[in-house]
Structures are given as C-alpha cells and as structure tokens.
Write an enzyme that holds these catalytic residues in place. Structure first.
Site, mmCIF file in Angstrom:
data_model
loop_
_atom_site.group_PDB
_atom_site.id
_atom_site.type_symbol
_atom_site.label_atom_id
_atom_site.label_comp_id
_atom_site.label_asym_id
_atom_site.label_seq_id
_atom_site.Cartn_x
_atom_site.Cartn_y
_atom_site.Cartn_z
ATOM 1 N N HIS A 18 0.913 -1.053 0.195
ATOM 2 C CA HIS A 18 -0.075 0.000 0.077
ATOM 3 C C HIS A 18 0.735 1.131 0.066
ATOM 4 C CE1 HIS A 18 0.832 0.476 4.050
ATOM 5 N NE2 HIS A 18 0.629 -0.814 4.504
ATOM 6 N N HIS A 21 3.874 1.334 2.533
ATOM 7 C CA HIS A 21 5.077 0.806 2.047
ATOM 8 C C HIS A 21 5.928 1.317 1.051
ATOM 9 C CE1 HIS A 21 2.378 -2.996 3.168
ATOM 10 N NE2 HIS A 21 3.472 -3.038 3.782
ATOM 11 N N CYS A 126 -1.914 -15.057 20.616
ATOM 12 C CA CYS A 126 -2.625 -14.835 19.646
ATOM 13 C C CYS A 126 -1.492 -14.909 18.268
ATOM 14 C CB CYS A 126 -2.706 -13.175 19.454
ATOM 15 S SG CYS A 126 -3.636 -12.653 18.030
ATOM 16 N N CYS A 129 -0.979 -11.566 15.978
ATOM 17 C CA CYS A 129 -0.052 -10.736 16.680
ATOM 18 C C CYS A 129 1.271 -11.450 16.581
ATOM 19 C CB CYS A 129 -0.527 -10.513 18.113
ATOM 20 S SG CYS A 129 -2.133 -9.311 18.340
ATOM 21 N N CYS A 143 -8.020 -12.133 21.857
ATOM 22 C CA CYS A 143 -6.973 -11.136 21.658
ATOM 23 C C CYS A 143 -7.638 -9.730 21.607
ATOM 24 C CB CYS A 143 -6.301 -11.465 20.368
ATOM 25 S SG CYS A 143 -5.313 -10.113 19.891
ATOM 26 N N HIS A 146 -7.112 -8.426 17.704
ATOM 27 C CA HIS A 146 -7.765 -9.001 16.795
ATOM 28 C C HIS A 146 -9.085 -9.630 17.238
ATOM 29 C CE1 HIS A 146 -3.709 -9.075 15.414
ATOM 30 N NE2 HIS A 146 -4.179 -8.930 14.239
ATOM 31 N N LYS A 292 -4.807 7.512 11.322
ATOM 32 C CA LYS A 292 -3.770 6.397 10.771
ATOM 33 C C LYS A 292 -4.387 5.738 9.609
ATOM 34 C CE LYS A 292 -2.909 2.292 12.690
ATOM 35 N NZ LYS A 292 -2.092 1.361 13.619
ATOM 36 N N LYS A 295 -6.808 2.355 9.762
ATOM 37 C CA LYS A 295 -8.032 2.465 10.399
ATOM 38 C C LYS A 295 -9.217 3.212 9.432
ATOM 39 C CE LYS A 295 -6.813 2.739 15.188
ATOM 40 N NZ LYS A 295 -6.533 3.598 16.214
#
Length: 502
Positions: A18, A21, A126, A129, A143, A146, A292, A295
């Site tokens: 994305h 990166h 998890c 994670c 978790c 998640h 961010k 989200k």
RNA sequence: GGCGACGUAGCUCAGCUGGUAAGAGUGCUCGACUCAUAAUCGAGAGGUCGUGGGUUCGAGUCCCACCGUCGCUACCA
C-alpha cells in the site's frame, strides 16, 4: 570512492503493498539515486519477510507449502516496486539459504558471547499478533487487537539478554545515529526505562530459521528478519563484502518499528561483536483525515491506481516533495492533484513548453549556449547547495523545494526579459534562452531521483545526449555545461494538467 | 496506566541552540502579460502560533497542567 548502503524494511509478505510501504520505498530509492549521481558505489536493498506462524497458517489454509505461499505474496511487492521505478540492487527474501546461514551465524556468535540463554515462557498466544498476552489483556477471552480466540502455549525459549547491553545502547544512541532527533530520544527513552530480556525462539512453529544449537527451535520472526540487512551484503557468506558495506549501512523505517530497529537490532549486532548500523532514518505515518491509514482504509488505496492517474513521476514527486521526512503527514487525492498541477504541470512542465516554443520562434529551433555570467548562475549554485545538503540529510522534500526554487526563478527571469519580444536571431534573445535551457538541464539532473522518467524526457527535449542518470554531480549541476547548438523541438506537454473534479 | 511525538494562515507544511514588526507553496481577491499546459509575473487580504498558567527584559521556540491526534509499551489487584 564513497560507498552508500541503504535499506527499506523487509515487508511482511502477507500484507498487500500500500502507499505506506511505497512511501518508505520511494524515499529510500530517491536517496539511493542521488548517491549514484554523486558517483557513490551504492547498494539499495529491499525485500520480504517470509517466516512466522501467519504464513504457515495461511499456507495450510490454501493447501500449499509455506514457501509457495510466500512465493505468491512476495511477488506482489516485486511487481509494485517495478511499477514505481524502484532501483533496488537486491530484493532479499528471508527464505533464501544465504539468509538462514547468516541468521544462524550471527546468533551463534551472540550465544558464544554469552548473550543468549535458555528459559521458558507460557501464556495466551495470539497467532495474528504473534505475541503472548496475560489474562487481563484478553477481552472476553479473545485477543484485544484481533478480537479472536487466543491459544495457551507454553514453550522453552532462548532469551536474548538485552538487559546486558543497556549501557552500550545508550552510548550508541548518544550520537546522531537515529534521526530525526525526536525519534532518537524516543529510542533513548526506551532504553532508559530498562530493557527486559526477550524471548527470541519458538518451538511451536516450524516455519522459520532453525536454531543451530537446538533442533526443536526456530528463531522468532523478528530476530530472523532484522538480520537480512547483514545477509544482503555478505554476512556469513562473503566477509570481504560485508566488511566493505556494513560500515555504510543506512536503514529507512517507519516509526512503528523503531523499537526493533533502534534498540533490538543494534543490540543484536553488539552481542555478535559487530558494529551497529551507521544511521537509521525514521519517518512518520501517512494520515487520512487525521487518522492513521489502516483504520481508515488508506491501505485500500493502491499505488497502482494513483500511478494510473498521476504517472510514476507524479506519484513519486508527490510523496517526496509533499511529505517532510519525520513527522506524520496528511494524504489526500485533492492535495495530490494540486501538487501535480502547480509544481509539475505549471512550474516545470510549462517552463519547458514556453522555452521550446520561443527557441523555435526566435532561434530556429536550435538551443543557444548559456552566458557564463548569467544572473541565474548564482541562483542555480544556491539551489544545488541546498539540495545536496538536504539529500545528504535524508530530506527529499527540502531538496526538491530547493530545486524548484531555481525553476520558479527562471519563470520570473523570463517574465523580466521577455525573450518573445526580442528580435529573431539576436544575441540578446540567445542569451536569455540559453540561460533558461541551462536551468532545464540542471533541473533534469537534480530532479532525476524523484522524476525518473520526466528528467530523461527534459534531457532529451533540450537536445542532450545519453542518460541523465549517467551524469555526475556536482559537475553536472555547475553552471555552463549546456553546450548549445542542439535541436530543441516543440513538444506536447510533459505533464498534462489534471482537471479538478467538480 | 507509563514513555514519546505532534497540534503555526482556508489547505499542506517550514520555523536549529528563545530576540530585526510570524514564513513558503497552494487556494482566494485585484492587476499585468500573452512565449507557454485557462499557464506565467506582480500586488493584496488572511494567523491572539491547541487551551490555561509559569520562567524571562523578551517565547511559536523553555517549564507545568489540560484538551485533541498518533506511535510504542504496561497492565498486579
């Protein structure tokens, strides 16, 4: 001969590439390109991180081997970087045999030096994670990140004695090893709070680098991943190469992985008796509406879509010029259109167009030589000095702004001299246009780390031969190198203006 | 909860160790020009530098608190 070694993080293959990166990668790429212009022997590394439970599980779900799973997803990153004209010299994969050798060698040295010892660990684990949680972490038994069930795992682990290296890390961080300064202080703060020893192996997973002194364990994905930077320049396989390159290692990372790169990684190197990297550049995040990216679905914005609209040059320029390296930065499509139109279409593209047209009207389409004592010579010199310093400090936005100052000044210069009103074939019109052409030549060189294609197009449009990337700084930026006498054809717009959507 | 970063013109952002009347780009208004991609050039409007205290002869720039955003990290009851 200077050497310059720059790396991006290796990206976890399960991610889809994305703009986050891409931002990291384009930044590193531009700086690598600048160093090549300087004539530095340059090594630019990127790659993919391919171990860990998540990959193992994904492979099982797809009914294929973990390596096949990694092959598929790793390819997405290679494709993305081709689309963005990323000039990496290597693309490393942590599944490569040479990397396994390097990981085992480096950590065996750390163990021999007494920095790795056995312990045990148990907790709620998890998978997503790849981390343990305590009872109180869990939300309804799931978790907290998640919101999915965790597993109770208990395993013997080898622990890395981070705590033993606090003093050395503090010392290392006391210099300009991590920039910007705010990020360095953050790393320093982490060390000051006190470091716990960390578990660095797993028995619950097969998909990883085997621990050489204990067959039941593989290294936890992070500790294997970081070592890629050493692997790529020959650690464990070509010591001569490693010794040449490693002292010049520069890492480019996002602020989310600061702890691993600015604390754990240098500590691992120290434990193995090696030098920490020369410098680590830490950038912030791209935000959308102050949030961010993950989200808000910014990860859904695919580089390929933006490239389709703005071209590779438009894409690269926007993120290099518009994002100051370090703080978080707001991203918007509208802002990208604005930047493209003003800086690329209007300021630079239009300059080339108007100069080409007047050269054709007043000079028979042949570009005149610049004046030695041109008023723009000093402007160009200042512009270059600022840009060079900024690239050296890993500040692409500052560097490009400096370069664009010269371009803007040249538009002013034309306005003041009005060559279109001068007599055809006169010395005065030749003087003015020669100066403007010289600016375009210098700009093509200085902007080439950002504009991988347009810079070559400008180079050719003013009749220069060869590749702009073969030019060498600082000579190529010094005033007066445009030879004159070359054909300067009228051409369609370099950056067609984008219409603003109503 | 702890640590840290950030919060400056409509928008995106610069402002290193505190000190000439707070800057750039873009957007907006007006004017000029017409070689050029409805572009370029000039002028102008626009900010109590998140809020409230404090230190100082003087603070956007240092200190404290608070609010908001973000990252890392810790959770014993």
């Amino acid at each position: 001969m200077n050497r310059f070694y720059v790396t991006t993080p290796i990206y976890y293959v399960n991610d889809v590439p994305h703009i986050g990166h891409a931002y990291t990668t384009v930044s590193a790429d531009a700086v690598a390109r600048w160093h090549r212009l300087l004539g530095d022997e340059t090594m630019f590394l990127t790659g993919t991180d391919e171990h860990g439970l998540k990959i193992q599980r994904a492979a099982e779900e797809n009914g294929i081997s973990p390596l096949e799973q990694a092959d598929r997803t790793s390819q997405r990153f290679r494709d993305a970087w081709v689309e963005l004209d990323i000039s990496n010299d290597q693309f490393i994969r942590t599944t490569e045999p040479r990397h396994h050798v390097a990981v085992q060698e480096l950590l065996a040295r750390a163990k021999a030096n007494g920095y790795i010892e056995k312990g045990s660990y148990a907790g709620h684990y998890c998978v997503s994670c790849e981390a343990y949680y305590t009872d109180s972490d869990l939300v309804d038994g799931n978790c907290p990140v998640h919101e999915r069930p965790v597993e109770w795992l208990e395993e013997d682990n080898y622990f890395f004695k981070l705590s033993a290296l606090e003093a050395e890390l503090t010392e290392w961080l006391s210099n300009d090893t991590v920039v910007p300064e705010g990020k360095r202080n953050e790393a320093l703060g982490i060390v000051k709070l006190g470091l716990d020893d960390v578990s660095m192996t797993r028995t619950s997973i097969d998909w990883g680098v085997p621990v050489p002194w204990d067959d039941d364990h593989v290294f936890y994905v992070w500790y294997d991943a970081l070592i890629n930077y050493a692997t790529a320049v020959g650690f464990g396989s070509d010591e001569a190469s490693f010794e040449q390159w490693w002292p010049e290692a520069h890492h480019v990372i996002g602020k989310d992985i600061l702890r691993f790169h600015c604390v754990y990684w240098p500590a691992m190197l120290m434990a193995a008796g090696l030098k920490p990297p020369k410098k680590i550049f830490v950038h912030g995040f791209l935000l959308l509406g102050g949030k961010k990216l993950s989200k808000t679905g910014l990860t859904q914005i695919r580089p390929a879509d933006l490239i389709a609209d703005f071209g590779v040059d438009g894409y690269r320029y926007h993120f290099l010029r518009g994002v100051s390296f370090g703080p978080d930065s707001e991203f918007s499509y509208e802002g990208m259109v604005e930047r493209y139109n003003s800086d690329l279409a209007n300021t630079l593209g239009n300059l080339l167009s108007r100069v080409a047209t007047v050269v054709n009207k007043k000079c028979g389409g042949v570009g005149p030589k610049p004046r030695v004592d041109s008023p723009l010579a000093a402007v160009a010199a200042t512009s270059y000095a600022k840009a060079a310093e900024a690239w050296d400090n890993f500040q692409p936005s500052v560097a490009l702004e400096a370069t664009w100052q010269l371009v803007r000044e040249t538009n002013v210069f034309l306005e003041q001299n009005e060559p279109w009103k001068m007599d055809e074939g006169s010395q005065e019109v030749a003087d003015v246009l020669g100066d403007a052409l010289e600016v375009l030549r210098i700009t093509a060189v200085c902007a080439s780390p950002a504009l991988t294609r347009a810079s070559q197009a400008i180079w050719e449009a003013i009749g220069m031969e060869g590749e702009v990337t073969d030019q060498r700084l600082p000579e190529a930026a010094s005033w007066g190198a445009y030879p004159g006498g070359t054909t300067v054809p009228k051409a369609p717009p370099l950056f067609p203006r984008m219409k603003v959507e109503g």
